[in-house]
Design a protein around this motif. Structure first.
Motif, PDB file in Angstrom:
ATOM      1  N   ARG A  78      35.587  -1.331 -15.028  1.00 33.20           N
ATOM      2  CA  ARG A  78      36.232  -2.258 -15.953  1.00 33.20           C
ATOM      3  C   ARG A  78      36.592  -1.557 -17.259  1.00 33.20           C
ATOM      4  O   ARG A  78      37.661  -1.797 -17.839  1.00 33.20           O
ATOM      5  CB  ARG A  78      35.316  -3.445 -16.217  1.00 33.20           C
ATOM      6  N   GLU A 100      40.400  -1.402 -18.732  1.00 33.89           N
ATOM      7  CA  GLU A 100      40.769  -2.175 -19.917  1.00 33.89           C
ATOM      8  C   GLU A 100      40.881  -1.370 -21.206  1.00 33.89           C
ATOM      9  O   GLU A 100      41.616  -1.758 -22.111  1.00 33.89           O
ATOM     10  CB  GLU A 100      39.743  -3.302 -20.131  1.00 33.89           C
ATOM     11  N   GLU A 137      30.776  -1.210 -11.445  1.00 34.36           N
ATOM     12  CA  GLU A 137      31.711  -2.262 -11.847  1.00 34.36           C
ATOM     13  C   GLU A 137      32.006  -2.191 -13.344  1.00 34.36           C
ATOM     14  O   GLU A 137      33.156  -2.326 -13.774  1.00 34.36           O
ATOM     15  CB  GLU A 137      31.126  -3.628 -11.496  1.00 34.36           C
TER      16      GLU A 137
END
Length: 440
Positions: free
Chosen positions: A231, A235, A227
């Motif tokens: 991310r 981002e 995860e």
């Protein structure tokens, strides 16, 4: 009459939503003191002992060893004030401490005691099965008809427990509107859809489409890493630059330091000291991006993460205030954290709060890498193996100890000139450690 108190799995911090019971430290019928550890659990980041804030007699335990429980699920029930000579005064019945790792001094020396037959402890053999953790978030979704249209792309769900709950009840997460921040689907949303008279079915895939082979659950440490890396990729617009450096003088300097006695200094510690000096010159790389405020936050201290391989996978312990430490202190802290990591005893605080990461992938026998930045940091220095190679030194071809250095950085916090200047300074210090003396 004793008061029966229910102790639930506390919030473990850092977004951790579940933990696996590794070992019970008390049995039903035992007398426990306030803040005495009652169970050892394993989170996605570490193994920790959970202290109970109540003193009294254990009347029930929920979950066998190996069971995974969500935060907020019942762990044990305690009859406060139960027992004869084991009675607990009301004012000492609860400490209020519910966070892992906090307790009073006597908590770890409390003796396990079993109530004698005939005492006032309630029977434990008829303990009810554990109830689901209480949900306090107000659900937004009422019925499938009111739900938003089915969307494509990633579903805004973090917790694997929410995904499992939806799967077990045939609920299509793509048809739900999340009530959490930025549309995040919470357990309350799935519960609301489950209670709806018209649940949204999940279309079963064709049998021929199901891939064959071993299925490994993406949970625990591996799930958290997946995860976090996903991310980071979503981002952070990252870029990588790299350079080869002649590390012969650095290795000679280390040998000279270790020859005078005292604790040995590692190559990693010398590279870490070079990093902190480079970050003092280029503070843009010791920063993070606050998306909500649309600001770059330059951080005053260097909390240096370093990659450590363990049986449970790769973890990144953090050395606090690395800019204040010399190579000897850095060596000692690297060794301590590595030992704790391999024993699986790192606390969540040891694994969070990093501002810059040093990744020594050379220990795996490779020369180069383009790593994924450890979100929410802004940069990572990679170090390959140091090995003998032909090199032009002082105008002559010679065999030198050469290392490849790579810097992966968040292009939002700086441009290539800053990143290149940082990496060049690091390489200059590796090639000529005397350059570092200017900043000491």
């Amino acid at each position: 009459m004793p008061q029966v108190m229910e102790f639930k799995l506390p919030d473990l911090g850092e977004g951790l939503t579940e933990a696996e019971i590794v070992r019970w430290l008390v049995a039903v019928g035992d007398v426990v003191a306030v803040d005495q550890p009652v169970v050892e659990v394993e989170t996605a980041k570490a193994m920790v002992e959970v202290p109970c804030p109540y003193g009294g007699v254990v009347t029930a335990r929920f979950g066998e060893e190996g069971t995974e429980l969500p935060v907020g699920a019942p762990l044990i029930t305690v009859a406060v004030g139960a027992g004869a000579d084991e009675a607990v005064e009301p004012e000492d019945s609860g400490s209020g401490n519910v966070l892992v790792g906090y307790g009073t001094d006597h908590s770890r020396t409390a003796r396990r005691r079993r109530v004698r037959p005939g005492s006032a402890a309630p029977a434990a053999t008829s303990a009810p099965t554990p109830a689901p953790a209480a949900v306090v978030t107000t659900p937004v979704v009422a019925s499938p008809a009111a739900a938003s249209p089915v969307v494509t792309g990633p579903v805004a769900v973090i917790s694997p427990l929410v995904r499992k709950l939806a799967r077990d009840h045939g609920i299509d997460l793509r048809a739900l509107r999340g009530s959490g921040p930025e549309g995040l689907i919470l357990r309350a949303d799935v519960e609301a859809a489950r209670r709806s008279p018209e649940p949204v079915p999940v279309a079963a895939p064709a049998a021929a489409a199901a891939p064959e082979g071993e299925r490994v659950p993406l949970k625990g440490l591996r799930g958290v890493v997946a995860e976090k890396l996903s991310r980071s990729r979503r981002e952070i617009p990252d870029a990588t630059c790299w350079v080869d450096a002649d590390a012969t003088e650095l290795m000679a300097a280390r040998a000279a330091m270790n020859a005078v006695g005292g604790p040995k200094i590692s190559v990693l510690a010398l590279l870490a000291r070079i990093c902190t000096a480079a970050l003092a010159k280029y503070p843009e790389l010791n920063s993070t991006v606050d998306l909500a405020a649309n600001e770059i936050v330059r951080l005053p201290s260097v909390h240096l993460g370093f990659a450590a391989q363990t049986e449970r996978g790769l973890v990144v312990p953090v050395v606090r205030d690395a800019q204040t430490r010399n190579p000897e202190s850095l060596s000692a802290e690297f060794a301590r954290l590595t030992e704790v990591a391999r024993a699986g005893k790192l606390a969540p605080a040891d694994l969070t709060g990093g501002t810059f990461t040093l990744n020594n992938y050379g220990v795996f026998g490779v020369d180069g890498s383009t790593p994924i930045i450890n979100h929410p940091e802004a940069a990572m220095l990679g170090v390959g193996r140091i090995m003998a190679k032909p090199w032009v030194h002082q105008g002559e071809l010679a065999v030198r100890q050469v290392v490849q250095l790579s810097l992966t950085f968040d292009h939002r916090v700086c441009d290539g000139g800053t990143a290149g200047g940082f990496l060049r300074y690091v390489a200059d210090c590796v090639e000529s450690p005397a350059v570092l003396l200017r900043s000491l």
